[in-house]
Design a protein around this motif. Structure first.
Motif, PDB file in Angstrom:
ATOM      1  N   ARG A 108       1.218   4.268  -2.737  1.00  0.00           N
ATOM      2  CA  ARG A 108       0.933   5.637  -2.282  1.00  0.00           C
ATOM      3  C   ARG A 108       2.045   6.593  -2.684  1.00  0.00           C
ATOM      4  NH1 ARG A 108       0.047   4.604   2.908  1.00  0.00           N
ATOM      5  NH2 ARG A 108      -2.154   4.271   2.518  1.00  0.00           N
TER       6      ARG A 108
ATOM      7  N   TYR B 150      -0.445   0.544 -10.503  1.00  0.00           N
ATOM      8  CA  TYR B 150      -1.794   0.452  -9.935  1.00  0.00           C
ATOM      9  C   TYR B 150      -2.589  -0.660 -10.622  1.00  0.00           C
ATOM     10  CZ  TYR B 150      -0.434   4.934  -8.028  1.00  0.00           C
ATOM     11  OH  TYR B 150       0.244   5.928  -7.379  1.00  0.00           O
TER      12      TYR B 150
ATOM     13  N   HIS C 179      -7.645   1.801  -6.827  1.00  0.00           N
ATOM     14  CA  HIS C 179      -8.973   2.283  -7.220  1.00  0.00           C
ATOM     15  C   HIS C 179      -9.058   3.802  -7.078  1.00  0.00           C
ATOM     16  CE1 HIS C 179     -13.185   3.370  -6.304  1.00  0.00           C
ATOM     17  NE2 HIS C 179     -13.475   2.469  -7.228  1.00  0.00           N
ATOM     18  N   ASP C 180      -8.632   4.304  -5.924  1.00  0.00           N
ATOM     19  CA  ASP C 180      -8.697   5.748  -5.672  1.00  0.00           C
ATOM     20  C   ASP C 180      -7.814   6.528  -6.641  1.00  0.00           C
ATOM     21  OD1 ASP C 180     -10.408   5.132  -3.603  1.00  0.00           O
ATOM     22  OD2 ASP C 180      -8.917   5.467  -2.016  1.00  0.00           O
ATOM     23  N   TYR C 181      -6.642   5.984  -6.941  1.00  0.00           N
ATOM     24  CA  TYR C 181      -5.742   6.680  -7.865  1.00  0.00           C
ATOM     25  C   TYR C 181      -6.341   6.752  -9.265  1.00  0.00           C
ATOM     26  CZ  TYR C 181      -1.698   8.149 -10.490  1.00  0.00           C
ATOM     27  OH  TYR C 181      -0.866   8.849 -11.321  1.00  0.00           O
ATOM     28  N   LYS C 182      -6.898   5.633  -9.725  1.00  0.00           N
ATOM     29  CA  LYS C 182      -7.492   5.623 -11.068  1.00  0.00           C
ATOM     30  C   LYS C 182      -8.689   6.566 -11.142  1.00  0.00           C
ATOM     31  CE  LYS C 182      -4.625   3.042 -13.167  1.00  0.00           C
ATOM     32  NZ  LYS C 182      -3.832   3.591 -14.261  1.00  0.00           N
ATOM     33  N   ARG C 183      -9.464   6.642 -10.089  1.00  0.00           N
ATOM     34  CA  ARG C 183     -10.578   7.614 -10.040  1.00  0.00           C
ATOM     35  C   ARG C 183     -10.034   9.050 -10.077  1.00  0.00           C
ATOM     36  NH1 ARG C 183     -15.521   5.821 -11.236  1.00  0.00           N
ATOM     37  NH2 ARG C 183     -16.476   4.553  -9.636  1.00  0.00           N
ATOM     38  N   ALA C 184      -8.935   9.272  -9.363  1.00  0.00           N
ATOM     39  CA  ALA C 184      -8.343  10.613  -9.322  1.00  0.00           C
ATOM     40  C   ALA C 184      -7.816  11.031 -10.690  1.00  0.00           C
ATOM     41  CB  ALA C 184      -7.227  10.664  -8.278  1.00  0.00           C
TER      42      ALA C 184
ATOM     43  N   THR D  24       0.835  -1.212   0.000  1.00  0.00           N
ATOM     44  CA  THR D  24       0.000   0.000   0.000  1.00  0.00           C
ATOM     45  C   THR D  24       0.864   1.253   0.000  1.00  0.00           C
ATOM     46  OG1 THR D  24      -1.735  -1.202   1.164  1.00  0.00           O
ATOM     47  CG2 THR D  24      -1.863   1.199   1.208  1.00  0.00           C
TER      48      THR D  24
ATOM     49  N   ARG E 244      -7.578  -0.803  -2.890  1.00  0.00           N
ATOM     50  CA  ARG E 244      -8.345   0.443  -2.708  1.00  0.00           C
ATOM     51  C   ARG E 244      -7.508   1.657  -3.125  1.00  0.00           C
ATOM     52  NH1 ARG E 244      -9.888  -1.892   2.323  1.00  0.00           N
ATOM     53  NH2 ARG E 244      -8.622  -0.357   3.384  1.00  0.00           N
ATOM     54  N   GLN E 245      -6.205   1.606  -2.827  1.00  0.00           N
ATOM     55  CA  GLN E 245      -5.306   2.691  -3.234  1.00  0.00           C
ATOM     56  C   GLN E 245      -5.285   2.809  -4.757  1.00  0.00           C
ATOM     57  OE1 GLN E 245      -3.540   4.722  -1.174  1.00  0.00           O
ATOM     58  NE2 GLN E 245      -2.590   5.831  -2.840  1.00  0.00           N
TER      59      GLN E 245
END
Length: 195
Positions: free
Chosen positions: A69, A111, A130-135, A65, A127-128
């Motif tokens: 990050r 990722y 997922h969040d990065y791809k959304r960002a 993780t 989840r990290q």
């Protein structure tokens, strides 16, 4: 290095251990994958004992993780925050992925690689990712909005998908797909932004 600074089997210890562990994880996870990298090998490359590694990261999951990050915490700041480029130019600059030659192409996006390797959808590294791809998609949509796109969310998703596809294709075929992706992106951007 003095004998007092050496740990077991002559390994380095103390200062900089956390950074060496993260550096080794970046090298090994990208070269051979998360699942194929054992803690013994990682500790050997980082020149730390397993005890030291687990003092910094209580589990391998925690290390994975943190590895993700640290890749790009600000979501491509050199592109999206570049005030010298127009919004259209920033959208296309995302595809300017440097490669030094056919044998040193950009590895698969870390990722994507982590999400593929880690089956548990609740895994913190998953989840990290997922969040990065959304960002990424959100930053693309924000920039598309700034450029005047009729449907910035759609354009952001299209460009994010194109970017991920180029990364995967580059890795699988060992060929630079980013130039082709950039040409397709230019067509999408020009179609979405009224003249």
């Amino acid at each position: 290095m003095t004998e007092l600074e050496k740990g077991p089997q002559g390994r380095r210890r103390g200062r900089g251990a956390r950074e060496r562990i993260l550096s080794a994880s970046q090298q090994l996870f990208r070269e051979q994958g998360i699942g194929h990298t054992g803690m013994d090998q990682l500790c050997a490359v980082a020149q730390v004992s397993k005890r030291t590694a687990y003092q910094h990261f209580s589990t391998k999951d925690e290390l994975v993780t943190e590895y993700l990050r640290r890749f790009d915490p600000d979501v491509l700041p050199g592109v999206f925050d570049n005030s010298e480029l127009t919004p259209r130019e920033r959208l296309l600059a995302v595809f300017d992925v440097p490669t030094t030659g056919p044998d040193d192409l950009t590895p698969l996006c870390p990722y994507i690689a982590a999400a593929v390797e880690l089956n548990d959808p609740q895994h913190p590294a998953r989840r990290q990712a997922h969040d990065y791809k959304r960002a990424i998609a959100a930053r693309l949509a924000d920039t598309a909005r700034e450029a005047g796109a009729a449907d910035p969310e759609q354009l952001g998703e299209q460009l994010a998908l194109l970017l991920d596809g180029a990364a995967a294709r580059t890795r699988v075929l060992n060929a630079d797909a980013f130039r082709t992706a950039a040409a397709i992106a230019a067509v999408l951007v020009d179609a979405a932004i009224p003249r």
